[in-house]
Design an enzyme around this catalytic site. Structure first.
Site, mmCIF file in Angstrom:
data_model
loop_
_atom_site.group_PDB
_atom_site.id
_atom_site.type_symbol
_atom_site.label_atom_id
_atom_site.label_comp_id
_atom_site.label_asym_id
_atom_site.label_seq_id
_atom_site.Cartn_x
_atom_site.Cartn_y
_atom_site.Cartn_z
ATOM 1 N N CYS A 279 3.934 -4.011 2.873
ATOM 2 C CA CYS A 279 4.541 -4.193 4.197
ATOM 3 C C CYS A 279 5.273 -5.501 4.465
ATOM 4 C CB CYS A 279 3.481 -3.976 5.268
ATOM 5 S SG CYS A 279 2.917 -2.270 5.274
ATOM 6 N N LYS A 282 8.903 -5.386 3.240
ATOM 7 C CA LYS A 282 9.556 -4.247 3.905
ATOM 8 C C LYS A 282 9.817 -4.547 5.390
ATOM 9 C CE LYS A 282 6.594 -0.781 5.137
ATOM 10 N NZ LYS A 282 6.539 -0.562 6.573
HETATM 11 P P1 NAD Z 1 0.889 5.649 2.454
HETATM 12 O O1 NAD Z 1 2.086 5.886 1.615
HETATM 13 O O2 NAD Z 1 -0.391 5.224 1.829
HETATM 14 O O3 NAD Z 1 0.551 6.971 3.301
HETATM 15 C C1 NAD Z 1 1.511 7.751 3.931
HETATM 16 C C2 NAD Z 1 1.126 9.207 3.723
HETATM 17 O O4 NAD Z 1 1.996 10.026 4.524
HETATM 18 C C3 NAD Z 1 1.282 9.703 2.275
HETATM 19 O O5 NAD Z 1 0.035 10.161 1.789
HETATM 20 C C4 NAD Z 1 2.323 10.825 2.386
HETATM 21 O O6 NAD Z 1 2.087 11.908 1.492
HETATM 22 C C5 NAD Z 1 2.172 11.247 3.830
HETATM 23 N N1 NAD Z 1 3.325 11.973 4.356
HETATM 24 C C6 NAD Z 1 4.653 11.654 4.241
HETATM 25 N N2 NAD Z 1 5.403 12.577 4.877
HETATM 26 C C7 NAD Z 1 4.549 13.502 5.410
HETATM 27 C C8 NAD Z 1 4.712 14.687 6.174
HETATM 28 N N3 NAD Z 1 5.933 15.103 6.537
HETATM 29 N N4 NAD Z 1 3.623 15.389 6.531
HETATM 30 C C9 NAD Z 1 2.374 14.974 6.159
HETATM 31 N N5 NAD Z 1 2.157 13.846 5.442
HETATM 32 C C10 NAD Z 1 3.230 13.115 5.072
HETATM 33 O O7 NAD Z 1 1.338 4.596 3.563
HETATM 34 P P2 NAD Z 1 0.399 3.585 4.376
HETATM 35 O O8 NAD Z 1 0.177 2.356 3.578
HETATM 36 O O9 NAD Z 1 -0.744 4.311 4.955
HETATM 37 O O10 NAD Z 1 1.411 3.168 5.546
HETATM 38 C C11 NAD Z 1 1.771 4.090 6.555
HETATM 39 C C12 NAD Z 1 2.473 3.315 7.646
HETATM 40 O O11 NAD Z 1 1.581 2.351 8.212
HETATM 41 C C13 NAD Z 1 3.694 2.530 7.186
HETATM 42 O O12 NAD Z 1 4.644 2.576 8.214
HETATM 43 C C14 NAD Z 1 3.175 1.121 7.035
HETATM 44 O O13 NAD Z 1 4.173 0.167 7.235
HETATM 45 C C15 NAD Z 1 2.140 1.030 8.131
HETATM 46 N N6 NAD Z 1 1.044 0.085 7.887
HETATM 47 C C16 NAD Z 1 0.457 -0.002 6.666
HETATM 48 C C17 NAD Z 1 -0.617 -0.872 6.475
HETATM 49 C C18 NAD Z 1 -1.309 -0.999 5.150
HETATM 50 O O14 NAD Z 1 -2.170 -1.853 5.025
HETATM 51 N N7 NAD Z 1 -0.989 -0.206 4.149
HETATM 52 C C19 NAD Z 1 -1.103 -1.619 7.555
HETATM 53 C C20 NAD Z 1 -0.488 -1.483 8.800
HETATM 54 C C21 NAD Z 1 0.593 -0.626 8.954
HETATM 55 C C1 UGA Z 2 -0.813 -7.404 6.010
HETATM 56 C C2 UGA Z 2 -1.260 -7.982 7.349
HETATM 57 O O1 UGA Z 2 -2.221 -9.007 7.107
HETATM 58 C C3 UGA Z 2 -1.864 -6.896 8.235
HETATM 59 O O2 UGA Z 2 -2.175 -7.439 9.510
HETATM 60 C C4 UGA Z 2 -0.855 -5.752 8.390
HETATM 61 O O3 UGA Z 2 -1.408 -4.713 9.153
HETATM 62 C C5 UGA Z 2 -0.477 -5.236 7.028
HETATM 63 O O4 UGA Z 2 0.085 -6.334 6.235
HETATM 64 C C6 UGA Z 2 0.581 -4.183 7.062
HETATM 65 O O5 UGA Z 2 1.322 -4.075 8.007
HETATM 66 O O6 UGA Z 2 0.638 -3.494 6.032
HETATM 67 P P1 UGA Z 2 -2.014 -6.726 3.745
HETATM 68 O O7 UGA Z 2 -0.628 -6.718 3.205
HETATM 69 O O8 UGA Z 2 -2.881 -5.558 3.507
HETATM 70 O O9 UGA Z 2 -1.977 -6.942 5.327
HETATM 71 O O10 UGA Z 2 -2.798 -8.003 3.174
HETATM 72 P P2 UGA Z 2 -2.737 -9.579 3.507
HETATM 73 O O11 UGA Z 2 -4.105 -10.079 3.533
HETATM 74 O O12 UGA Z 2 -1.884 -9.872 4.667
HETATM 75 O O13 UGA Z 2 -2.040 -10.156 2.202
HETATM 76 C C7 UGA Z 2 -0.672 -9.936 1.921
HETATM 77 C C8 UGA Z 2 -0.265 -10.757 0.711
HETATM 78 O O14 UGA Z 2 -0.231 -12.151 1.016
HETATM 79 C C9 UGA Z 2 -1.216 -10.601 -0.476
HETATM 80 O O15 UGA Z 2 -0.470 -10.557 -1.672
HETATM 81 C C10 UGA Z 2 -2.043 -11.871 -0.398
HETATM 82 O O16 UGA Z 2 -2.601 -12.236 -1.629
HETATM 83 C C11 UGA Z 2 -1.000 -12.863 0.071
HETATM 84 N N1 UGA Z 2 -1.556 -14.065 0.737
HETATM 85 C C12 UGA Z 2 -2.293 -13.933 1.861
HETATM 86 C C13 UGA Z 2 -1.275 -15.316 0.212
HETATM 87 O O17 UGA Z 2 -0.569 -15.460 -0.805
HETATM 88 N N2 UGA Z 2 -1.781 -16.426 0.862
HETATM 89 C C14 UGA Z 2 -2.522 -16.329 1.988
HETATM 90 O O18 UGA Z 2 -2.936 -17.378 2.534
HETATM 91 C C15 UGA Z 2 -2.788 -15.053 2.502
#
Ligand code: NAD
Ligand code: UGA
Length: 462
Positions: A279, A282
């Site tokens: 994320c 992105k």
């Molecule tokens: P992910 O790729 O792990 O999961 C998304 C899922 O959606 C996949 O399993 C995919 O098959 C499914 N999917 C796609 N199109 C579909 C459809 N039409 N019907 C049913 N299922 C469908 O992604 P994620 O990491 O869970 O992230 C999802 C969203 O949440 C993203 O926008 C991301 O930016 C956000 N987000 C992610 C994190 C994180 O830590 N990964 C944290 C906060 C926010």
């Molecule tokens: C991050 C945010 O922390 C979440 O709040 C958010 O929901 C999420 O992105 C998302 O939108 O996907 P995440 O990417 O899972 O979470 O993990 P982080 O702990 O934020 O680490 C991100 C990257 O930064 C890792 O590669 C970590 O090793 C690195 N990092 C983190 C550092 O290099 N230094 C730090 O001090 C902290």
């Protein structure tokens, strides 16, 4: 539509990934009165959610899933049936960076979201609240509302935003006790009603003062901005790490000193080989694209520099390895410790280890990768060059006969290894490049290693 008689509410989540799975498991565990269904088009993923071999590695997750699965938590591939039944639909499908067309490399690819919205319209026969759980560009709710409500079927879809802030590796703790829950809704009677329904769900276990509400656009934008600020801190300290290396300052000492200023705060100041994860990059690029689309070029350049600094840090790490190892790593065995983008996850999306390994392969190094959870994903990430890399789960085996170890993930277990035993099994001179600053460098030096870290003076025997 009336909720199923047995349950006070029918909640659906579309997308059973890193966000949908844990988030809904927590809602179901904390709210036995709701039926919570999670659907995905990926049948293998759903099958894994229905087993004890969950599709993602997340500490504590299986316990939470087991509390509710089969009681009020259900994983299914029947997306249409689940949509029909639901009154609140969280959408947490993936929103990756576009790899084609206008905005390529920056804008969010919204095709999965839009397809989901169109399916909701096609299948629904009653009003529904649609909750944006995925991270989306600001003002997406307006577009979604237009798509959802275009076919006036006498059915109304109210779009609200409830971005997720969990971090991988700590998802369960983050969900149990979030810093805040943010709910953005329109200031209309339907918007306020939707907002209150979502507030009520979280209020089952989150203190009311931590549940904050805003307009939809603020909620959407806040999610991008939170990630941008977090990543910016890492790039800021990483920019200082190189200055430390030039001046014999120690970046950990600088982090500590500035972090004790309560206005700055101590978290997210750990200098590293670079940030990874699906994320940060992105979402910043998405912010950059949005700023550009409004003609705000200075704003765009400002945030883009966070990503550019991260790229520099990843390149710099490998450049140090090469120059230190007598300007060539060709045919040298290099053990990469850790492939996950951070500890306590098997996720490797945008992991700095991917860049490190690819750069080493470009230099014709013999790379061996070890990781306790991420080797399956590593095989997918490196599918085009699997013949050139070795993967082993045992770090001692990885280090055997290696010229150097590169620490790419801060796994706790790497701190506790027997480095004397490792040193004895390696080629000499033996090098350690600690891309996470997690090891005891003085101790390693005393064993005989030449130790290079991020933003700290090197320990070398020459
Ligand atoms: P992910 O790729 O792990 O999961 C998304 C899922 O959606 C996949 O399993 C995919 O098959 C499914 N999917 C796609 N199109 C579909 C459809 N039409 N019907 C049913 N299922 C469908 O992604 P994620 O990491 O869970 O992230 C999802 C969203 O949440 C993203 O926008 C991301 O930016 C956000 N987000 C992610 C994190 C994180 O830590 N990964 C944290 C906060 C926010
Ligand atoms: C991050 C945010 O922390 C979440 O709040 C958010 O929901 C999420 O992105 C998302 O939108 O996907 P995440 O990417 O899972 O979470 O993990 P982080 O702990 O934020 O680490 C991100 C990257 O930064 C890792 O590669 C970590 O090793 C690195 N990092 C983190 C550092 O290099 N230094 C730090 O001090 C902290």
């Amino acid at each position: 539509m009336q909720p199923h008689a047995m349950y006070a509410r029918n909640i659906l989540c579309i997308g059973a990934g890193y966000v949908g799975g844990p988030t809904m498991a927590m809602i179901a565990a904390r709210c036995p009165q709701y039926k919570v269904t999670v659907v995905d088009i990926n049948a293998a993923r759903i099958a894994a959610w229905n087993s004890d071999n969950l599709p993602i590695y997340e500490p504590g997750l299986l316990d939470v899933v087991r509390q509710a699965r089969g009681r009020n938590l259900f994983f299914s591939t029947d997306v249409e049936a689940a949509i029909k039944e639901a009154d609140v639909i969280f959408v947490s499908v993936n929103t990756p960076t576009k790899t084609f067309g206008a905005g390529v490399g920056k804008a969010a690819d919204l095709q999965y979201w839009e397809k989901t919205a169109r399916m909701i319209v096609r299948v629904s026969t009653a009003d529904k609240i649609i909750v944006e759980k995925s991270t989306l560009p600001v003002r997406t709710a307006a577009a979604m509302s237009r798509i959802l409500n275009a076919k006036k079927k006498g059915v109304h879809f109210e779009v609200a935003s409830n971005p997720e802030f969990l971090a991988e590796g700590t998802a369960i703790a983050d969900l149990k006790n979030p810093d805040r829950v943010l709910i953005g809704a329109q200031d209309t009677p339907a918007g306020i009603k939707a907002r209150d329904v979502i507030v009520e769900i979280y209020a089952n276990w989150v203190a009311r003062e931590k549940i904050i509400t805003s307009n939809v656009w603020s909620a959407e934008l806040s999610k991008l901005v939170a990630n941008a600020f977090l990543a910016q801190r890492i790039s800021s300290i990483n920019s200082i790490s190189v200055l430390c290396e030039k001046t014999e300052a120690d970046v950990a000492e600088v982090s500590r000193a500035i972090g004790m200023d309560s206005r700055i705060g101590s978290r997210f100041l750990a200098s590293s080989v670079g940030f990874g994860g699906s994320c940060f990059q992105k979402d910043i690029l998405n912010l950059v694209y949005i700023a550009e689309s409004y003609g705000l070029h200075e704003v765009a350049r400002y945030w883009e520099s966070v990503v550019l600094m991260n790229d520099y840090q990843k390149r710099r790490f490998v450049a140090t390895m090469i120059s230190t190892m007598f300007n060539t790593v060709a045919d040298k065995r290099i053990a990469v410790f850790g492939f996950a983008f951070k500890a306590d996850t098997g996720d490797t999306r945008e992991s700095p280890a991917i860049d490190v390994v690819r750069q080493l392969l470009d230099e014709h190094a013999r790379v061996v990768i070890t990781d306790p959870e991420a080797l399956d994903n590593a095989k997918i990430d490196l599918a085009d060059c699997l013949d050139k890399v070795e993967m082993v789960s045992d770090p001692y085996a990885a280090a055997q006969g290696a010229h150097a170890i590169a620490i790419c993930t801060e796994w706790q277990q790497y701190r506790a290894l027997d480095y004397k035993k490792i040193f004895d099994s390696m080629e000499k001179p033996a090098f350690i490049f600690d891309g996470r600053n997690i090891l005891d460098h003085k101790k390693l030096f005393d064993i005989g290693f030449n130790v290079f870290s991020i933003g700290k003076p090197a320990h070398k025997h020459y």
